[in-house]
Design an enzyme around this catalytic site. Structure first.
Site, PDB file in Angstrom:
ATOM      1  CG  PHE A   1      34.369 -10.952 -30.291  1.00 15.96           C
ATOM      2  CD1 PHE A   1      34.142 -10.205 -29.147  1.00 15.96           C
ATOM      3  CD2 PHE A   1      35.593 -10.806 -30.937  1.00 15.96           C
ATOM      4  CE1 PHE A   1      35.093  -9.325 -28.662  1.00 15.96           C
ATOM      5  CE2 PHE A   1      36.558  -9.936 -30.448  1.00 15.96           C
ATOM      6  CZ  PHE A   1      36.301  -9.187 -29.316  1.00 15.96           C
TER       7      PHE A   1
ATOM      8  CB  THR B   1      33.955  -5.731 -28.899  1.00 14.08           C
ATOM      9  OG1 THR B   1      34.528  -4.425 -28.828  1.00 14.08           O
ATOM     10  CG2 THR B   1      34.172  -6.272 -30.297  1.00 14.08           C
TER      11      THR B   1
END
Ligand code: PEP
Ligand code: MN
Length: 635
Positions: free
Chosen positions: A538, A536
């Site tokens: 960010f 992921t």
């Protein structure tokens, strides 16, 4: 013995406990963990533990059953992580130490340092005192070698490690080195261990040629009881009946030691095999076995090396090894250590600015969405690792933005996309809405799902598994194979907390490893996701008035809309190709209140020559509407 202190222990009580133990001949070490503070007390005398249990501030006293105590996991449950200069060793990092067996000349060590640094090594090695089997073989350059090693380290920004063979050299050498190496032949030179340990500096402790794991840990105990807690254990092969390799690299020692000790363990496939063409496979095997790092002999001209030429890699072979490690590390849940780059240096400055603005007493804060143990918290901790920043949990994504705008938080950690599930669109909209906030950085985190349950739960008894629907679907192969029913929950860490509260041994949660730690759960299966390439990304956001301009940034995020006419988007995109700018991502979102109109979000690499980017931006502005730079930052 291990003395576990109450969370609320007063300083005066703690001091009294220490004095009580020390006055009875015990050496006391304080170990401050995330959840508890413990004192380790070791020495020749044994006390009645009931006496200690009665002291105010003591929660529990646990006797240590192993002969090694300070090095033992019984004393300290968490992995030991420490810094050697700018390099962090231990935990989930793979730290690569490289360089020639011996420092042969100033030119040779500088050439080797430049080559290994370029390929990705973070610590430079090179022997100045060589304990050779033959007294007629090259013995090393001594202090002159230490000087050249230090110079090569400074030139390349790498801390240095070199072997010490005599206690009388210690005070001279400590001026030149960042870490001492105790060689295999000296592992049980107890006077040397005591002297080196007393300096309190990091020590790389090789396993002796014929040492058992227990003897090796006892050698670590000598170092630690003399005054250092920064010890790296290095498996470098042992003597066996086998003659095809120089030594027998005992890779099973890695997981064995990691169970017994909290100290980082690295592998030396160069001495372990003695043969250049065996170094690469055994280095990879070492990391696959769980090692926290490697030490590799690399020589600019191995054919003419003064020592250990046949096992020294050519620089090109070392480059290949680093590329392979880059691919392997995430598969085993690890990350290659890197020297701090421009991003980290800029971040350190940024944290200083925020701390100064807040006044000394308050630690700057980074807001993340979710509850403790969430992957977003891991992202915050990873991004700010090494700086004093507190991660604060907020319930919704919009709260991150609100908190940063109001100054309640200094930064926000906002997930933008997952490599498997795609973009988190709500956050793109929020980035556009909060015009006073900007992106100051980004961090990619590997998502590694684990099955966790209350301690004592048996895998075969688990019927239901709780987690966020995305996490459940990413682990569906495993859950189906085990015949477990998936139950959706609002987030992964929330599922872990729910399972802990329910205290039911037929349920489990899928979440990150940190969540198990927070909620006292036991991990029953690690890395259960079908696809290990699950990351992921960010964005780190801050208030625009808190962002210091930095010309060395390498990534830009832009947002704009274009006129509703033929070719308007493509003419913008062709500006990027005209200026040779590499586009990393394009995302479009509907403009609220303006049906069938869109905002385009673009990420770009900023080239070394910043003026190229600035010119392109000026041109794009003339072709777009509502153009805005969301952030210029280090990727
Ligand atoms: C070395 O690292 O060059 C060395 C001599 O290692 P060991 O003590 O493991 O033989
Ligand atoms: Mn060597």
């Amino acid at each position: 013995m291990i003395i576990v202190l109450h969370n609320t222990v007063e300083d005066a009580d703690k001091q009294h406990i220490k004095e009580y133990l020390e006055s009875r001949g015990l050496k006391v070490r304080e170990i401050v963990g995330d959840k508890e503070t413990v004192l380790g007390a070791v020495g020749p005398v044994s006390l009645d533990i009931r006496q200690v249990e009665l002291l105010p501030g003591v929660a529990q006293v646990i006797p240590i059953s192993k002969p090694y105590k300070l090095a033992s996991r019984e004393l300290k449950k968490e992995d030991t992580v420490f810094d050697v200069g700018p390099v962090t060793i231990g935990g989930n990092r793979v730290c690569v130490i490289a360089g020639p067996c011996a420092v042969e000349s100033r030119e040779q060590i500088i050439e080797a340092a430049l080559a290994v640094k370029k390929a990705g090594a973070v610590i430079l090695r090179g022997g100045a005192f060589k304990p050779r089997t033959s007294p007629y073989a090259f013995q090393g350059l001594g202090e002159e070698g230490c000087k050249y090693l230090k110079e090569a380290g400074e030139l390349t920004g790498m801390p240095v490690v070199t072997e010490i063979v005599s206690p009388s050299d210690a005070d001279m050498m400590k001026e030149y080195v960042d870490m001492f190496q105790i060689g295999a032949r000296n592992m049980q030179n107890f006077e040397l261990l005591k002297k080196v340990g007393s300096l309190g500096m990091p020590v790389l402790l090789k396993r002796g040629l014929s040492a058992t794991i227990q003897e090796w840990l006892m050698a670590a105990e000598y170092l630690m009881s003399s005054g250092t807690d920064k010890v790296i254990l290095c498996e470098r092969g042992i003597r066996t009946f086998e003659t095809m390799t120089r030594n027998t690299l005992d890779l099973s020692a890695v997981p064995v030691v990691q169970k017994l000790s909290h100290l980082p363990v690295i592998v030396d496939p160069s001495h372990g095999t003695g043969l250049r063409n065996k170094v690469l496979p055994m280095a990879l095997a070492g990391v696959a076995a769980g090692a926290n790092g490697l030490t590799i002999e690399v020589h600019p001209d191995p054919e003419n090396a003064s020592s250990d030429g046949p096992q020294s890699l050519y620089p090109e072979q070392f480059e290949k090894l680093m590329c392979d490690l880059e691919t392997l590390s995430p598969v085993v849940g690890k990350e290659i250590s890197r020297l701090p780059d421009k991003r980290h240096l800029a971040l350190a400055e940024e944290v200083k600015t925020h701390s100064a603005a807040k006044g000394k007493e308050t630690v700057p804060k980074a807001a993340f969405q979710g509850i403790h143990g969430a992957y977003s918290e891991l992202a915050a901790k990873t991004y700010f690792s090494g700086s004093e920043v507190e991660a604060v949990a907020v319930p919704h994504f919009s709260d991150i933005f609100r908190n940063v705008l109001s100054g309640d938080a200094d930064w926000g950690i906002v997930p933008l996309e997952n490599s498997v599930a795609g973009s988190i669109l709500e956050n793109y909209d929020l980035l556009n809405r909060y015009v006073d906030l900007g992106i100051v950085g980004e961090i990619k985190v590997r998502i590694r799902h684990n099955l966790m349950a209350v301690p004592g739960t048996k895998l075969e008894n688990i019927k239901k598994v709780y987690s966020h629907p995305q996490a459940l679907s990413q682990c569906s192969d495993y859950l189906e194979k085990e015949g477990m029913e998936s139950v959706s929950f609002f987030d992964t860490a929330g599922a872990a907390s729910h399972v802990a509260e329910a205290a039911d041994t037929t349920i489990a949660a899928v979440a990150g490893a940190d969540a198990a730690g927070y909620y006292g759960l036991e991990i029953l299966a690690e890395g259960i996701e079908t696809n290990p390439h699950n990351y992921t990304r960010f964005a780190v956001i801050a208030r625009k008035d808190m962002i210091s301009p930095d010309k060395s940034v390498d990534k830009a995020s832009l947002v704009f809309s274009v006129a509703d006419e033929a070719g308007s988007l493509s003419s913008c995109l062709s500006v990027f190709s005209e200026y040779g700018l590499n586009m990393k991502k394009l995302e479009s979102r509907p403009i609220h209140g303006k049906p069938w109109s869109y905002m385009f979000y673009i990420d770009l690499d900023i080239p070394e020559d910043r003026s190229v980017f600035d010119q392109a931006v000026e041109k794009i502005k003339t072709l777009t509407e509502d153009f805005r730079i969301l952030g210029l930052y280090h990727s």
